[in-house]
Design an enzyme around this catalytic site. Structure first.
Site, PDB file in Angstrom:
ATOM      1  N   LYS A  71       0.842  -1.203   0.000  1.00 41.63           N
ATOM      2  CA  LYS A  71       0.000   0.000   0.000  1.00 41.63           C
ATOM      3  C   LYS A  71       0.880   1.257   0.000  1.00 41.63           C
ATOM      4  O   LYS A  71       1.920   1.281   0.680  1.00 41.63           O
ATOM      5  CB  LYS A  71      -0.907  -0.019   1.236  1.00 41.63           C
ATOM      6  CG  LYS A  71      -2.009   1.031   1.237  1.00 41.63           C
ATOM      7  CD  LYS A  71      -2.961   0.819   2.427  1.00 41.63           C
ATOM      8  CE  LYS A  71      -4.075   1.831   2.476  1.00 41.63           C
ATOM      9  NZ  LYS A  71      -4.991   1.609   3.621  1.00 41.63           N
ATOM     10  N   SER A 146      -9.813   1.539   2.580  1.00 40.03           N
ATOM     11  CA  SER A 146      -8.938   2.312   1.724  1.00 40.03           C
ATOM     12  C   SER A 146      -7.837   1.501   1.044  1.00 40.03           C
ATOM     13  O   SER A 146      -7.224   1.991   0.101  1.00 40.03           O
ATOM     14  CB  SER A 146      -8.285   3.422   2.541  1.00 40.03           C
ATOM     15  OG  SER A 146      -7.428   2.865   3.530  1.00 40.03           O
ATOM     16  N   SER A 170     -10.015  -0.703   6.758  1.00 40.50           N
ATOM     17  CA  SER A 170      -9.397  -0.488   5.443  1.00 40.50           C
ATOM     18  C   SER A 170      -8.726  -1.703   4.827  1.00 40.50           C
ATOM     19  O   SER A 170      -8.402  -1.691   3.643  1.00 40.50           O
ATOM     20  CB  SER A 170      -8.390   0.660   5.518  1.00 40.50           C
ATOM     21  OG  SER A 170      -9.071   1.879   5.521  1.00 40.50           O
TER      22      SER A 170
END
Lengths: 448, 453
Positions: A71, A146, A170
């Site tokens: 990420k 996310s 997330s």
């Protein structure tokens, strides 16, 4: 299957280099459409060759040649940690996060940096400065967020395992929407050193994978005490894949009111699977469940405001408020507003009190059972680009924020599909009881 | 007119490493931005390491020396403000570690720990992060100080106590003081960032005069924050109360609460030196010296220790006088502390013994003391190298005395005319010729006999 692939690489039936090249080809083929990656590691093949040499020398590496997507809020030296924001568009990491150091040490190869909601502020994957990510398993729908790119990279078979971060869901939310496995560890199990903050007291890094073995093996490597994160626990994780025989698994009666009927009915089917595998299902009550969301968001705003003060335009090119998207700006301004001296008692301190209340409630509930099972999100992912109100967006998180507020572990396994859209099931356990969650994820995963 | 003054005093702590990372605290001599890492420069994603325990011990020691109660549970907070020297946009500062203390009648409200920011040069626009993360102690007093003079006296006393603890940085100029001052009829004003005791004194003097002037002209004094401009010795408005900064304190989520155990407090207590105040009292009693002398001796821990060492070998009262009148005077003149001078107790013992055995004259002893301050070594060697031993044999002195008499006919005449002091003039001349080595008593006898003969 991750375990089988790992064996093949260790036995030199498949080289790390081939593994990387296969994924690079997949990315080349698919990612223009999916948009799971912000940046590809140009040195990945080169790094894979080095891992192959190590394997030839007979070194036993826990993640030999496995390909990881990271990420974009985790620092990987030499790659950009943009947080999918214009604010950090050109920020190239000068150091490796602790989790990255640990992955590399065990022979993992970083293939690239994944797309995400800007600064992890979102539950849909749509707020990235680099454009939204598509859900590889339901392309007209959002992938969730996310950690949208990380889940999509796994679902789109563009990596073996991905790392995401989870502040209020997330990792679990996009894992559920994309039909993959994801786990948010106990707060303090995984070092946050090198993770760019959303809300420091809630953030955890965790793995997303196409099977539960991938989740478990990655967590074993990245977990454990780190002197550079004061909040890490002195604990060395080690996991196996076992069953759920004789587990007592609870669900709360409040879930039914909160959830879409179709989701709730799939969830009940999930409970039956577990029952068939020897678990005992019990009903409990979590009366404070709905207080979680406001408490979560107030804490999130205040901590995020504090965390973003360093993006003042002096060092990283832009002042965050001048270039960020609507949602990031909303959180900064609300955080600034409620952290004012005159309001601290009214909002932030009250939120911290609610947090304690919720933590106590969930820990008490867990003291009598092995796991609490629940749906992951109360509704199905919306259509990509569909306008929804911020409060509607926040509601996706109602069942996932509890684990962050309480600091307990929570994992998601794919359960079924509704109108071809993946739906997952969530398991929560007492602190450091990731093993039980992994077992339950395994039990559900076997059914697929 | 009633004046109430309180302080916030910052002093750097003497630790090898910074507060939340392992970087060296040397920011004074190192090249800019060389003692830095991801943590102290606040790179995205970096987190603080656990608090430097030595810095915490240091603050506990200071709090105990200031007679504070120690808080058992301490949190690190984030104090937000926007400035180029602050890479995170917030400064980490602890909740109070010591509370309810007292020093020379001034109440100490709290003592806590915080990190220094970097150094920003507004002219070049450059920032040096070497100082970022250096541990600081902050001491907050009650508004118990009533004048600029009182302020100066208190700060001198405080500095002495801090030096006694041995945990603050010795290099000068690291003390930073914010002054809160309320004047009857005026308003409460905060004066920021004064770097010396002299500066504090002048800032207070200026501020009282400024407010009095305004009051005289019937102008209302604004409640505000002012900056002290060292070169002009004035204060200048920074911001009014309405513009006061809201630091939005929150507990730092990256750091766990700190629990201070009773054992830890006890252990630090055991290691603390006697306070300057207690030491003075003991000196008066134990060595039979006066209060003023005791105060001078206790003004520096190393000096006090040296005195006690010297007093083991020679008469304590003679040692005390020599240290107070000569050594301390010369140190002050050269702007040195005893520790900086490098003089050892044994040097002083040797010097006094040589004087007592009449190997050297008092005058020579004073001269050696001056040399010692610049070049600390055995006084015996100094005497040898410079030929400073006492001249007491009459034969060598006679010739010099005669010369002096011949060169100072006027003085001889004055003496013979009954002006007794004139003799001192001739003695002085002999001393000049012998660089103070001549035995004054013998010289006097010789002059008298020569003149009357």
């Amino acid at each position: 299957m991750i375990k089988e692939k790992l064996e093949k690489i260790k036995n030199q039936e498949l080289s790390a280099k081939e593994n990387v090249e296969n994924f690079l080809a997949k990315i080349e083929e698919k990612d223009d459409e999916i948009n799971a990656f912000i940046e590809i590691n140009k040195k990945a093949v080169e790094e894979a060759k080095k891992v192959d040499e190590e394997i030839k020398k007979g070194r036993n590496l826990k993640l030999a040649g496995l390909v990881f997507a990271i990420k974009s809020n985790i620092n990987v030296k030499g790659l950009r940690a943009t947080c999918a924001s214009k604010t950090l568009e050109n920020y190239v990491s000068t150091y490796d996060a602790t989790v990255i150091e640990r992955l590399k040490k065990e022979g993992a190869i970083i293939i690239g940096m994944t797309n995400m909601d800007e600064f992890a502020c979102g539950s849909s994957g749509e707020t990235s400065y680099f454009g939204p990510t598509l859900n590889p398993r339901a392309k007209e729908r959002i992938p969730g967020g996310s950690s949208s790119g990380s889940a999509a990279a796994v679902a789109g078979e563009m990596c073996d395992i991905a790392l995401g971060s989870d502040t209020g869901g997330s990792i679990r939310n996009p894992a559920s929407h994309c039909g993959v496995f994801g786990l948010k560890p106990t707060y303090g199990l995984v070092s946050r050193y090198g993770l760019i903050d959303l809300a420091m007291s809630l953030d955890q890094i965790g793995p997303i994978s196409s099977d539960v073995y991938g989740v478990a093996v990655a967590l074993e490597v990245i977990g454990g005490y780190d002197v550079r994160d004061n909040t890490t626990l002195k604990y060395k994780p080690k996991y196996e894949l076992n069953g759920v025989e004789n587990y007592t698994i609870a669900y709360a009666k409040e879930f039914e009111e909160i959830c879409d009927k179709r989701i709730y009915s799939e969830f009940l089917k999930g409970l039956r699977i577990l029952e068939n595998k020897g678990a005992k299902i019990v009903e409990i009550s979590l009366p404070n469940l709905e207080k979680g969301l406001p408490a979560y968001y107030l804490i999130n705003f205040v901590e995020f405001f504090s965390a973003t003060r360093k993006f003042d335009g002096r060092r990283y090119g832009y002042r965050i408020e001048e270039v960020c998207g609507k949602e990031v700006l909303r959180r900064i301004l609300l955080g600034k507003y409620i952290s004012q001296k005159e309001y601290s008692g009214k909002y932030y301190k009250k939120a911290l009190r609610f947090r304690n209340l919720i933590r106590e409630e969930i820990l008490k509930a867990l003291s009598n059972v092995d796991l609490i099972a629940s749906p992951v999100t109360p509704k199905l992912p919306h259509k990509l680009g569909e306008e929804i109100e911020p409060l509607e967006m926040y509601k996706y998180d109602i069942l996932t924020v509890i684990a962050n507020l309480a600091g307990i572990p929570a994992g998601v396994a794919p359960l079924s599909k509704i109108n071809n859209i993946p739906v997952g099931i969530q398991f929560q356990a007492k602190p450091l009881e990731e093993q039980k969650i992994i077992n339950a994820m395994h039990a559900v995963g076997e059914e697929k | 007119m009633k004046v109430m003054i309180g302080f916030e005093i910052h002093e750097q702590l003497k630790t090898q490493q910074k507060l939340f990372c392992e970087c060296s605290t040397d920011y004074m001599h190192a090249e800019p931005n060389t003692n830095v890492c991801e943590i102290c420069t606040g790179m995205p994603g970096a987190k603080p390491m656990p608090l430097n325990e030595k810095a915490l011990d240091a603050v506990i020691a200071i709090a105990l020396m200031l007679n504070c109660d120690i808080k058992r549970e301490v949190y690190i907070q984030r104090k937000h403000y926007d400035y180029p020297d602050l890479p995170n946009g917030y400064q980490r500062t602890s909740t109070p570690i010591g509370v309810n203390g007292e020093l020379v009648g001034v109440r100490i409200w709290e003592v806590h720990l915080e990190e220094d920011p970097g150094k920003y040069d507004p002219i070049t626009g450059r920032v040096d992060y070497n100082r970022c993360g250096v541990p600081l102690v902050e001491i907050v007093t009650a508004p118990d100080i009533s004048s600029a003079e009182h302020a100066r006296e208190f700060l001198k006393e405080l500095r002495k106590v801090l030096e006694y603890t041995g945990v603050v940085r010795e290099e000068g100029g690291t003390m930073r003081v914010d002054v809160n001052i309320s004047i009857e009829g005026g308003a409460r004003v905060e004066i920021k960032n004064i770097n010396s005791i002299k500066g504090v004194y002048r800032a207070i003097k200026f501020e009282i005069a400024r407010q009095q002037n305004l009051l005289k002209r019937g102008i209302k004094v604004k409640r505000e924050t002012r900056a002290f401009l060292e070169e002009q010795m004035i204060t200048k408005a920074m911001r009014t109360k309405e513009e006061a900064q809201d630091y939005r304190y929150i507990p730092d989520p990256d750091l766990l609460p700190i629990f201070i155990t009773q054992e830890r407090i006890e252990k630090i207590k055991q290691s603390l030196p006697e306070s300057p105040f207690e030491k003075e009292k003991r000196f008066i009693k134990q060595y039979g010296i006066d209060a003023e002398t005791a105060k001078v001796l206790a003004s520096e821990l190393e000096l006090a220790n040296a005195f006690e060492e010297v007093a083991k070998h020679v008469d304590a009262r003679i040692a005390a006088l020599w240290i107070k009148d000569e050594l301390k005077r010369i140190l002050n003149y050269n702007d040195l502390t005893f520790k900086q001078s490098g003089i050892k107790a044994e040097h002083i013992v040797e010097l006094i013994k040589m004087m007592q055995s009449k190997e050297i004259t008092q005058k020579t002893a004073k001269k050696i003391m001056e040399i010692l301050v610049k070049n600390p070594k055995s006084p015996k060697e100094i005497v040898k190298e410079l030929g400073l031993s006492r001249i007491a044999d009459k034969e060598s002195l006679e010739k010099i005395v005669e010369e002096a008499i011949n060169e100072n006919k006027k003085a001889v005449e004055d003496y013979l005319n009954g002006k007794k002091e004139a003799l001192n003039f001739i003695v002085g001349a002999v001393m000049r010729k012998t660089r103070g080595r001549a035995d004054a008593k013998i010289v006097l006898e010789l002059i008298k006999s020569k003149i009357s003969a």
